[in-house]
Design an enzyme around this catalytic site. Structure first.
Site, PDB file in Angstrom:
ATOM      1  N   GLN A 123       0.834  -1.199   0.000  1.00  0.00           N
ATOM      2  CA  GLN A 123       0.000   0.000   0.000  1.00  0.00           C
ATOM      3  C   GLN A 123       0.869   1.249   0.000  1.00  0.00           C
ATOM      4  O   GLN A 123       1.782   1.377   0.818  1.00  0.00           O
ATOM      5  CB  GLN A 123      -0.910   0.007   1.231  1.00  0.00           C
ATOM      6  CG  GLN A 123      -1.900   1.164   1.255  1.00  0.00           C
ATOM      7  CD  GLN A 123      -2.714   1.173   2.533  1.00  0.00           C
ATOM      8  OE1 GLN A 123      -2.275   1.666   3.561  1.00  0.00           O
ATOM      9  NE2 GLN A 123      -3.919   0.613   2.473  1.00  0.00           N
ATOM     10  N   SER A 126       0.349   6.322   3.128  1.00  0.00           N
ATOM     11  CA  SER A 126       0.976   7.241   4.085  1.00  0.00           C
ATOM     12  C   SER A 126       2.293   7.796   3.554  1.00  0.00           C
ATOM     13  O   SER A 126       3.013   7.133   2.804  1.00  0.00           O
ATOM     14  CB  SER A 126       1.228   6.531   5.415  1.00  0.00           C
ATOM     15  OG  SER A 126       0.019   6.202   6.048  1.00  0.00           O
ATOM     16  N   GLU A 241     -10.606  -1.871   5.301  1.00  0.00           N
ATOM     17  CA  GLU A 241      -9.404  -2.126   6.096  1.00  0.00           C
ATOM     18  C   GLU A 241      -9.694  -1.897   7.577  1.00  0.00           C
ATOM     19  O   GLU A 241      -9.269  -2.679   8.436  1.00  0.00           O
ATOM     20  CB  GLU A 241      -8.271  -1.213   5.625  1.00  0.00           C
ATOM     21  CG  GLU A 241      -6.973  -1.406   6.393  1.00  0.00           C
ATOM     22  CD  GLU A 241      -5.877  -0.482   5.901  1.00  0.00           C
ATOM     23  OE1 GLU A 241      -5.009  -0.949   5.160  1.00  0.00           O
ATOM     24  OE2 GLU A 241      -5.893   0.705   6.264  1.00  0.00           O
TER      25      GLU A 241
END
Length: 382
Positions: A123, A126, A241
């Site tokens: 992913q 961030s 999630e």
């Protein structure tokens, strides 16, 4: 093809347990951490080969298509038998995002390769200055013909050491409000310009990584949900999630480890310990019941509500409390990284305690989720 939903819950539970006992290696069960791909791929491939990998995906996309009752039975059996989470980003996040927002061509290209394990995912959300405030990402993607050129940095990318593809939230328009100028894009990681550096955590693992992107290329056809519509896709994905992170899965496994530590430490007959253990066990049972209700609502409404924030807080903080009690009764073994042998048995109280630190942070900190509930459920001023 087996129609699992025609089975009784009892027969389905027996079939699931039989599969796990036969196909999941004993050394992968009840682990305090997520195993690397080189050790766990045998379990992923077994689930894929025998059709047990994607319980929530519709049958037409290669999933099991389980109804709410069967899906919850599946989770209960796999949790009770201590199966590991293996390369979950593809099945839990990318797959549902493509099913919900992708094109037919994207689904045809990517979904089978997620199921086979050929494409393993990290992913790219961030960044050093965009964690809980995800809309502030600065990684930029500029169009170049039928591709985008991406420059920037991502951090806390789970499983990036083993991934060969990344899905990322990137800025494609700086002239609009920050949520409106983002796109959700997928690209291969085995290309020039992608640098992955592991982040060693306090538990000694390297599950998280920082990823540097230097003129990395992504095909325009691999933008999901349309250009500048990434915020919608990301929020849909993060809802799933957060709901997953609110499962009782980790808490149940932590309770099993706590009981093992208590037996070795001779605490099971201690009235004070038994009272505290019972309170934690009841909290986990309540969490499991609430999670069951939420997942059933999801199957009907196809929408993750604000209860995902409540579950996230409840599950992660309960898991930390279990770890803290484990440390308290673990004695000398609680001070040794990796545990130690006591009376011919291995005791490790420190690793689960340390592993429980991160879940209250990733997927949005528990403080952020309390603010979400305060604003959207309790209507408190912000």
């Amino acid at each position: 093809m087996t129609n699992w939903n025609e089975m009784s819950d009892e027969d389905f539970a027996q079939a699931a347990a039989s599969f796990v006992e036969r196909a999941c290696p004993a050394e992968l069960r009840y682990l305090p951490h997520r195993p690397r791909w080189d050790k766990s791929s045998v379990w992923y491939i077994a689930m894929s080969r025998e059709g047990w990998l994607a319980p929530g995906w519709p049958v037409e996309f290669g999933g099991m298509g389980l109804d709410p009752s069967k899906h919850l039975t599946y989770l209960e059996v796999f949790e009770r038998l201590g199966t590991p989470m293996v390369a979950p980003q593809g099945v839990v996040n990318v797959g549902p995002a493509l099913i919900g927002f992708g094109t037919d061509e994207q689904r045809q290209e990517f979904l089978p390769k997620i199921l086979s394990g050929e494409r393993r995912w990290a992913q790219g959300f961030s960044e050093p200055n965009a964690g809980s405030d995800l809309a502030s990402v600065r990684t930029e993607a500029k169009p170049d013909g039928d591709e985008y050129v991406i420059n920037g940095q991502k951090i806390w990318s789970t499983g990036a050491l083993d991934a060969n593809w990344m899905y990322a939230l990137v800025r494609t328009d700086k002239s609009v409000r920050k949520q409106a100028g983002l796109s959700f894009v997928m690209f291969p990681m085995d290309q020039r310009g992608v640098t992955v550096r592991p982040i060693r955590t306090i538990s000694g693992g390297e599950e998280f990584c920082e990823v540097f992107l230097d003129n990395v290329r992504a095909k325009a056809e691999h933008v999901v949900g349309g250009v500048n519509n990434g915020w919608k896709v990301a929020n849909g994905l993060l809802g799933f999630e957060r709901l997953w992170s609110g499962s009782a899965h980790q808490c149940k496994q932590a309770l099993v480890r706590l009981k093992d530590v208590a037996r070795i430490a001779g605490k099971m007959d201690d009235p004070s310990f038994r009272q505290r253990y019972t309170r934690l066990e009841l909290d986990v049972l309540d969490l499991a019941a609430c999670y069951t209700r939420s997942t059933r609502n999801l199957q009907v409404t196809r929408r993750v509500g604000f209860e995902a924030s409540m579950l996230k807080i409840w599950a992660t903080e309960t898991c930390q409390r279990i770890g803290e009690l484990m440390m308290e009764i673990g004695g000398d073994a609680a001070l040794v990284q990796g545990g130690m042998e006591i009376d011919d048995r291995h005791l490790d109280a420190l690793t689960p305690f340390l592993e429980a630190r991160a879940p209250t942070i990733y997927g949005g900190t528990v403080q952020i989720h309390r603010n979400i509930l305060a604003k959207n459920v309790l209507n408190l001023p912000t």
